[in-house]
Design a protein around this motif. Sequence first.
Motif, PDB file in Angstrom:
ATOM      1  N   HIS A  39      19.073  11.528  20.344  1.00 35.98           N
ATOM      2  CA  HIS A  39      18.923  12.524  21.405  1.00 35.98           C
ATOM      3  C   HIS A  39      18.521  11.827  22.667  1.00 35.98           C
ATOM      4  CE1 HIS A  39      15.414  12.048  18.883  1.00 35.98           C
ATOM      5  NE2 HIS A  39      16.116  12.682  17.968  1.00 35.98           N
ATOM      6  N   ASP A  40      19.458  11.262  23.248  1.00 34.59           N
ATOM      7  CA  ASP A  40      19.126  10.541  24.459  1.00 34.59           C
ATOM      8  C   ASP A  40      19.630  11.289  25.662  1.00 34.59           C
ATOM      9  OD1 ASP A  40      21.665  10.309  23.876  1.00 34.59           O
ATOM     10  OD2 ASP A  40      21.732   8.147  23.737  1.00 34.59           O
ATOM     11  N   SER A  41      20.493  10.656  26.320  1.00 36.61           N
ATOM     12  CA  SER A  41      20.864  11.199  27.611  1.00 36.61           C
ATOM     13  C   SER A  41      22.018  12.168  27.537  1.00 36.61           C
ATOM     14  CB  SER A  41      21.245  10.040  28.517  1.00 36.61           C
ATOM     15  OG  SER A  41      22.186   9.229  27.856  1.00 36.61           O
ATOM     16  N   ALA A  42      22.269  12.588  26.380  1.00 39.86           N
ATOM     17  CA  ALA A  42      23.396  13.503  26.294  1.00 39.86           C
ATOM     18  C   ALA A  42      23.139  14.708  27.178  1.00 39.86           C
ATOM     19  CB  ALA A  42      23.595  13.971  24.868  1.00 39.86           C
ATOM     20  N   PRO A  43      24.070  14.950  28.004  1.00 43.41           N
ATOM     21  CA  PRO A  43      23.888  16.096  28.889  1.00 43.41           C
ATOM     22  C   PRO A  43      23.754  17.370  28.087  1.00 43.41           C
ATOM     23  CG  PRO A  43      26.138  15.274  28.970  1.00 43.41           C
ATOM     24  CD  PRO A  43      25.337  14.311  28.153  1.00 43.41           C
ATOM     25  N   SER A  44      23.112  18.271  28.644  1.00 48.91           N
ATOM     26  CA  SER A  44      22.931  19.513  27.927  1.00 48.91           C
ATOM     27  C   SER A  44      23.580  20.660  28.668  1.00 48.91           C
ATOM     28  CB  SER A  44      21.453  19.802  27.744  1.00 48.91           C
ATOM     29  OG  SER A  44      21.283  21.061  27.164  1.00 48.91           O
ATOM     30  N   GLN A  78      35.610  20.055  18.176  1.00 46.43           N
ATOM     31  CA  GLN A  78      34.946  19.553  19.362  1.00 46.43           C
ATOM     32  C   GLN A  78      34.922  18.041  19.347  1.00 46.43           C
ATOM     33  OE1 GLN A  78      33.914  20.934  21.975  1.00 46.43           O
ATOM     34  NE2 GLN A  78      32.209  19.814  22.853  1.00 46.43           N
ATOM     35  N   ARG A  79      35.433  17.511  20.367  1.00 44.53           N
ATOM     36  CA  ARG A  79      35.404  16.060  20.493  1.00 44.53           C
ATOM     37  C   ARG A  79      33.990  15.641  20.812  1.00 44.53           C
ATOM     38  NH1 ARG A  79      39.637  12.468  22.217  1.00 44.53           N
ATOM     39  NH2 ARG A  79      38.772  10.505  22.952  1.00 44.53           N
ATOM     40  N   ARG A  80      33.621  14.560  20.274  1.00 44.12           N
ATOM     41  CA  ARG A  80      32.280  14.079  20.571  1.00 44.12           C
ATOM     42  C   ARG A  80      32.171  13.736  22.036  1.00 44.12           C
ATOM     43  NH1 ARG A  80      30.189   9.273  17.538  1.00 44.12           N
ATOM     44  NH2 ARG A  80      32.320   8.535  17.611  1.00 44.12           N
ATOM     45  N   ILE A  81      31.010  13.873  22.497  1.00 44.57           N
ATOM     46  CA  ILE A  81      30.798  13.549  23.890  1.00 44.57           C
ATOM     47  C   ILE A  81      30.922  12.050  24.087  1.00 44.57           C
ATOM     48  CG2 ILE A  81      28.318  13.280  23.618  1.00 44.57           C
ATOM     49  CD1 ILE A  81      28.022  14.552  26.349  1.00 44.57           C
ATOM     50  N   ARG A  82      31.423  11.702  25.189  1.00 47.11           N
ATOM     51  CA  ARG A  82      31.604  10.279  25.459  1.00 47.11           C
ATOM     52  C   ARG A  82      30.279   9.672  25.888  1.00 47.11           C
ATOM     53  NH1 ARG A  82      32.865   7.213  29.885  1.00 47.11           N
ATOM     54  NH2 ARG A  82      33.963   5.271  29.422  1.00 47.11           N
ATOM     55  N   ARG A  83      29.951   8.615  25.262  1.00 43.82           N
ATOM     56  CA  ARG A  83      28.685   7.982  25.602  1.00 43.82           C
ATOM     57  C   ARG A  83      28.909   6.499  25.816  1.00 43.82           C
ATOM     58  NH1 ARG A  83      24.944  10.831  21.042  1.00 43.82           N
ATOM     59  NH2 ARG A  83      23.718  12.095  22.455  1.00 43.82           N
ATOM     60  N   PRO A  84      29.106   6.165  27.011  1.00 46.27           N
ATOM     61  CA  PRO A  84      29.403   4.754  27.298  1.00 46.27           C
ATOM     62  C   PRO A  84      28.281   3.851  26.805  1.00 46.27           C
ATOM     63  CG  PRO A  84      29.725   6.143  29.231  1.00 46.27           C
ATOM     64  CD  PRO A  84      29.068   6.989  28.194  1.00 46.27           C
TER      65      PRO A  84
END
Length: 681
Positions: free
Chosen positions: A531-536, A579-585
């Motif tokens: 649970h980091d910087s994933a936008p909410s 749902q595609r996973r969120i992109r997390r560079p």
Amino acid sequence: MVMQKRLDYGFNGYQVPVTPKAYRSARKRRAVRKMVEDNAMGAFDLLATVAGKLLLEGESSPASSHTSIGKDQCAGIKENYLAGDKTLKAEPCDQGSCDRIPLVSDYMSTGQNLSSCSKASPVHQNESHSVMTTTSNGSERFVSDMLASGKCKNELGSLTGKIEAGYSGNRGSGECKLDNEVKILVKDETNKSGEVVTGNGPDMCSFQDPVVWEGEPPPLVSSDSSTKVPMYVDHIPQRSFPASRDDVKLVGRDDDENFFGCTHPSTAMKYSRPAPSRIGDRRIRKILASKYWKVAPKSKDETHSNSYRDMKPNYHNRKNCYKRQRSQMNMPFKKRRLFDRSTVPNPDQGIIREGFFDLRGKGTNVNASASCSKMQATGMSSSVGGQHSSFQSRNSHVKLRIKSFRVPELFIEIPDTATVGSLKKTVMEAVTAVLGGGLCVGVLLQGKKVRDDNKTLLQTGISQDDHLDSVGFSLEPNPSRTPLPLCSEGSPSMLPCDEVKPLTRYQPGPTSKPIPEPHMASFGGFIESDHDSAPSPTEMSAEKSTTDSKALVAVPDVSVDALAVVPGNRKSRRFDIGQRRIRRPFSVTEVEALVQAVEKLGTGRWRDVKLRAFDNAKHRTYVDLKDKWKTLVHTARISPQQRRGEPVPQELLDRVLTAHAYWSQQQAKQQLKQPETCLLV
DNA sequence: GTTAGGG
DNA sequence: CCCTAAC
């Protein structure tokens, strides 16, 4: 106990958007495919399920009817389509002992026990109890009797709505106005005329053609064993409800915009919380998962909801599919998949389901039961708004598009000392009972999400009169809900729905980051937690959400990832189907950890790399790491000008190249050695 | 379940 | 990041 002020919230036909926009997403495609694999029967089951519940809520006495259009019929329609029947007509079932099932309409005509449906029912009453008391007896007893006797099988399947094909039907003309409508476009590719069979208003409730189909559905022509067989509801287990429910009453109200069946007899009944049908649950969930899908632009939607011309794009699409379908049969799966993709309609068309049905029987199925399954769509329905489906008769391509579900208006009465949590719960139960679960409810106050479930309504201001208008509810997937086990085909046993776990999601704030494990220190590797910087997006969308208290609008664009941020709820990822996973560079730090791990372990041991360097980064799978390494190698080889994203230090890239070269060499050596040893042995 | 590779 | 095949 002090007299508590009770609050009534009215929901007036809120919508749950389910139309996907994002077909591009592979996951979504996968989800769609999955549905397709289910032979797109989900819609039917769904209809039956939703509508069945509605009827269950309706106060009908088991005694009186000859008509029922319900799950069975849905199944029948389904079957027909599977069997290549495109007519979707209703025919009386002459198969002997058809179990007659009461429909709401019957009660209308007979005047039986319909104390509830009243248009003039005292909604928004502050004299709270009045409504419930009037009818609770009959309905509850009825329901429980039904439950006890197991007689619900057909009632559950009864539909109180209509299937609307191509047009909207006479919503105004019938005595039963149904908010729940299922629009199904039936299109015959052969004659190119949208063949539409639909129930019109009066029909919907009069059910001139009583059709009850009991027993086994007509055998599917398809030899495909995977073809789903409609499931039947055998019994409905009683649910237990939290004690807090004592304070809460739900009133289903019926009026012009309602669907509970008939507007005209009255229908204010105590919400009797029927056990949500398990049937179609999965599909409902699937569809609900599409909540993340964007709703197709309304204008567009409306444009092609009602005319064949507007269906043309789909038609052409389909045509192409059809042309290739045959050759597709023997294709390798992979190719077939590609095929499917190529035929996925333009996302803008908002089609969420597209099926390719392999009906090997191709119209050869003429059996008695099949005719029994033909029925008029009349009277079928559910709270599905703006749904289309186009059936391609001959070769059984089914294309369904469900734009939204409409949930019936509900009235909730709850003391103002109740907590927000219990309010949510209450609404949830109401909605769950209708939709079959898989949702949780968010509460919005003036557009803002009320997250603290423990605050009382008083504390949040929800109970203030001037705020009552700005209370909104949103439907969201319930991340903590364990997907209910699927009913095995043909055994429609319904399980208790008490498994809904407590809502845990509105947990505010980030949780503490995990302490890096010792060995990671050697990598200098801190790896961020899940649970980091994933936008909410939840937050953002909450702001946009309606403040109309009467509209329960599903909050769109909520990232599953955001929902899944709640620790311990990874099961909820099942909701991400589609749902595609969120992109997390990858950050430089992560890259460094990766490089270090690969230097040490080599390529080809991605699981170990993961365990070693990214064990705490739940969102990084070993496949991700492998992929990242792949891109790192690529990045290292291209010129810095061509690189994008956060620049990776050249030093790291050099190490990447070095390590890659080294391990490639090792691998080559291994490969050389391998044959030798083989030869030796 | 992992790994490798194409997309 | 997804998907599939191969193991």
